[in-house]
Design an enzyme around this catalytic site. Structure first.
Site, short mmCIF file in Angstrom:
data_model
loop_
_atom_site.label_atom_id
_atom_site.label_comp_id
_atom_site.label_asym_id
_atom_site.label_seq_id
_atom_site.Cartn_x
_atom_site.Cartn_y
_atom_site.Cartn_z
N THR A 61 -0.87 -14.29 3.10
CA THR A 61 0.00 -14.88 4.13
C THR A 61 0.74 -16.12 3.63
OG1 THR A 61 -1.50 -13.99 5.78
CG2 THR A 61 -0.02 -15.72 6.53
N CYS A 107 -7.78 -1.00 6.04
CA CYS A 107 -6.68 -1.45 6.88
C CYS A 107 -6.88 -0.97 8.32
CB CYS A 107 -5.34 -0.98 6.35
SG CYS A 107 -4.02 -1.95 7.06
N LYS A 165 -10.93 -2.53 -1.85
CA LYS A 165 -10.64 -3.64 -0.94
C LYS A 165 -11.40 -3.45 0.36
CE LYS A 165 -6.80 -6.35 0.98
NZ LYS A 165 -5.36 -6.57 0.94
N GLY A 218 0.80 -1.22 0.00
CA GLY A 218 0.00 0.00 0.00
C GLY A 218 0.83 1.27 0.00
N ASN A 257 -0.81 -9.10 12.50
CA ASN A 257 0.18 -8.10 12.14
C ASN A 257 -0.32 -6.70 12.37
OD1 ASN A 257 -0.05 -6.27 9.57
ND2 ASN A 257 -1.21 -8.13 9.12
N THR A 272 -7.66 -7.91 6.58
CA THR A 272 -7.48 -8.67 7.83
C THR A 272 -8.58 -8.34 8.85
OG1 THR A 272 -6.02 -6.94 8.64
CG2 THR A 272 -4.99 -8.85 7.59
N GLY A 311 -4.33 -15.45 7.41
CA GLY A 311 -3.91 -16.85 7.39
C GLY A 311 -5.10 -17.81 7.40
N GLY A 354 -6.74 -16.10 3.72
CA GLY A 354 -6.24 -17.39 4.17
C GLY A 354 -6.08 -18.45 3.10
N GLY A 402 1.57 -1.26 10.19
CA GLY A 402 1.36 0.19 10.23
C GLY A 402 1.52 0.86 8.88
#
Lengths: 264, 309
Positions: B275, B139, B174, B54, B77, B202, B226, B253, B80
């Site tokens: 991942t 995010c 996204k 990003g 994770n 995530t 994951g 995942g 940042g």
């Protein structure tokens, strides 16, 4: 640059101290190209496909060119290393490496190597490298107890007489920490010396404080949780020295750094 | 004749609106660097597209460590959104991707609609070498980051409506899974003019260090990815596909070709590997090969034939 990512067989696996193991892996190309201070990522997933998910980073403790093997030295600290400790010779492990930037190999002036705890692994590799090249270095190795040090030295073919040893319980060498012999060493050297160190964070900080202004260069090998080991995830950030908020990435920029560049 | 009649003429190409991919396997943002880092492990030209790390208007240093922590079958994770900034991306990263002829999707993030617009305008100057822009409205890591937009249909609509006005480059949105109803967000993205949506980002999560009695991640919260999140991602892709007409890119995942098939059956037109690349850098190729084999053996001539009606 050679970079291997494949299944490699365990040839040697022995316990050398309480929860401390030496692992020898058949990986002729890695053995041939690995440099002291570099590491490998090892998959510890057994039959369970995704658990533990990530590969683990391990410093290369030494290599054996004749047998085409690399060795690592580890302590059981969590689920991954527990699983690893149960693997028998003959088992295949996913191996990615050699990775990262290692120690400076050519240095001028006197050279002192300092390794503490599991941090003795890359220091042993570096020491053997220096000896094989015909050069010399003072090597100070410290551990909690004598057992794990003796086991590692025996497995790596380093004579007890060649290195200065400290143990916290006094069971081998001098009782105390590596900083004791290091301070003495530093009293007798000029400014053109190099220290190369690996060990727990408090040890690296103590080594840095002791050597401040007394040596030309201090190189430290750092560790961190890692996901990929190859600079994709940026997970292994470590703060740069200075006022700005900037980070280095241990897997790609290191694991070995000039101590002046990073916060210890 | 064997029992299984294999097809030799299957078509792996997919069109996500105006976005053409040679096959449906993409690399997810934040898990493949700026592409080049992966080259010893993966031929980037063999996969559908690379979604680079990003990018923001200015460089970002990222979060204080620890940034990652492993959980059962998952990775937590809080990087940042560390990145080099759009200027360095265009001068240092994109030229290589362009030279190699790699299908490149640029993921972007901003703190305001204005920032998203400016990023899109700047990237438009390189529209020949950018296949699509993926807007990160989801995010969860940076407090002032994209969270606010992706959390509501209104916020999502606002960002997307403005960016599609300033660029000719196709827009993928996204989506964040950290919402009450993914379908209303997906519809908002479509209504605002998005060409495709990708999901999921995530899942907001955390871990605690019981010895130190404090959160384990430097940022307290992080994003979980994951295999652990795959069933959630799959459900959301299923829902989103049924709520909108624009193409859906499945993420979350995916670690094996079987996972990829599940997402495509749920209604995805393409998938992103995240991942799994961190665990094994060559994963995407293995997944593509497995998917191709499966389609041949089962007689699926094209990717969207896998959809469950």
């Amino acid at each position: 640059m050679v970079l291997v990512d494949r299944k490699c067989k365990i040839i040697h696996h022995s316990q050398v101290g309480p929860e401390v193991y030496v692992l020898g892996i058949d990986a002729v190309d890695v053995a041939k190209h690995a440099l002291p201070g570099q590491f490998v990522m090892i998959g510890v997933r057994g039959k369970s496909a995704f658990d533990p998910l990530l590969r683990r980073p391990f410093s290369i403790a030494w290599t054996d060119h004749v047998k085409g093997m690399i060795f690592i030295f580890y302590r059981v600290v969590g689920r991954g290393t527990r699983l690893l400790s149960e693997y028998m010779p003959g088992t295949g492990l996913e191996l990615l490496g050699p990775l990262g930037r290692g120690f400076s190999l050519e240095v001028s002036g006197r050279r002192i190597l300092v390794g503490g705890g599991l941090g003795i692994a890359p220091i042993i590799f570096l020491y053997k490298w220096i000896k094989a090249s015909g050069a010399s270095a003072t090597c100070i190795l410290g551990a909690r107890t004598g057992d794990e040090l003796l086991g590692a030295l025996k497995a790596s073919d380093i004579s007890l007489e060649d290195v200065i040893i400290t143990t916290e319980d006094g069971s081998l060498g001098k009782k105390g920490l590596v900083t004791g012999p290091l301070a003495k060493c530093l009293d007798h050297i000029g400014g053109d010396a190099t220290i190369q160190a690996c060990g727990p964070a408090p040890m690296l900080k103590a080594v840095s404080n002791l050597s401040n202004h007394k040596v030309r260069l201090l190189e430290v090998s750092l560790e961190s949780y890692m996901a990929c080991g190859i600079g994709l995830c940026l997970g292994c950030a470590h703060k740069k020295r200075g006022d700005s908020e900037e980070y280095v990435h241990i897997c790609k920029d290191g694991p070995v750094f000039d101590a002046r560049d990073v916060v210890l | 004749m064997g029992e299984i009649r294999e097809l030799s003429d299957i078509n792996l190409e997919v069109s996500l609106g105006p976005i053409r991919l040679k096959n449906p396997v993409m690399l997810a943002s934040g898990t493949c660097g700026y592409g080049r880092e992966l080259t010893p492990h993966l031929d980037l030209n063999s996969i559908g597209a690379v979604v680079v790390k990003g990018i923001s208007l200015e460089p970002r240093p990222g979060n204080p460590p620890p940034r990652i922590f492993e959980t059962p079958c998952g990775l937590l994770n809080a990087i940042g959104l560390e990145n080099v900034g759009v200027k360095a991306f265009l001068t240092e990263k994109l030229p290589w991707l362009k030279d190699q002829g790699i299908s490149t999707v640029v993921n972007i993030l901003g703190n305001s609609v204005e920032e998203y617009k400016r990023l899109c305008s700047i990237l438009s100057e390189e529209s020949q070498s950018i296949l699509a822009i993926e807007i990160n409205v989801s995010c969860p890591n940076v407090k002032a980051g994209g969270v606010a937009f992706g959390r509501t249909p209104e916020g999502t609509y606002e960002v997307v409506r403005h960016v599609v006005e300033v660029t000719e480059i196709p827009i993928i949105v996204k989506l964040s899974p950290n919402v009450t109803d993914i379908t209303s967000i997906a519809q908002a993205a479509q209504d605002a003019g998005a060409h495709a949506i990708s999901l999921i980002n995530t899942i907001l999560a955390m871990a605690i260090d019981i010895e130190k009695k404090r959160p384990l991640l430097g940022n307290t919260f992080g994003g979980l990815s994951g295999p652990a999140i795959k069933p959630i991602a799959l459900r959301m892709v299923w829902e989103a596909h049924r709520a909108v007409d624009i193409p859906v890119i499945g993420i979350g995942g995916i670690s094996t070709w079987k996972d990829a098939v599940e997402f495509l059956m749920a209604g995805a037109s393409a998938i992103q590997i995240g991942t799994a690349t961190l665990v094994e850098p060559g994963s995407a190729k293995k997944i593509l090969d497995g998917l191709t084999r499966f389609m041949r053996q089962k007689g699926y001539r094209e990717v969207e034939a896998l959809w469950i009606d």
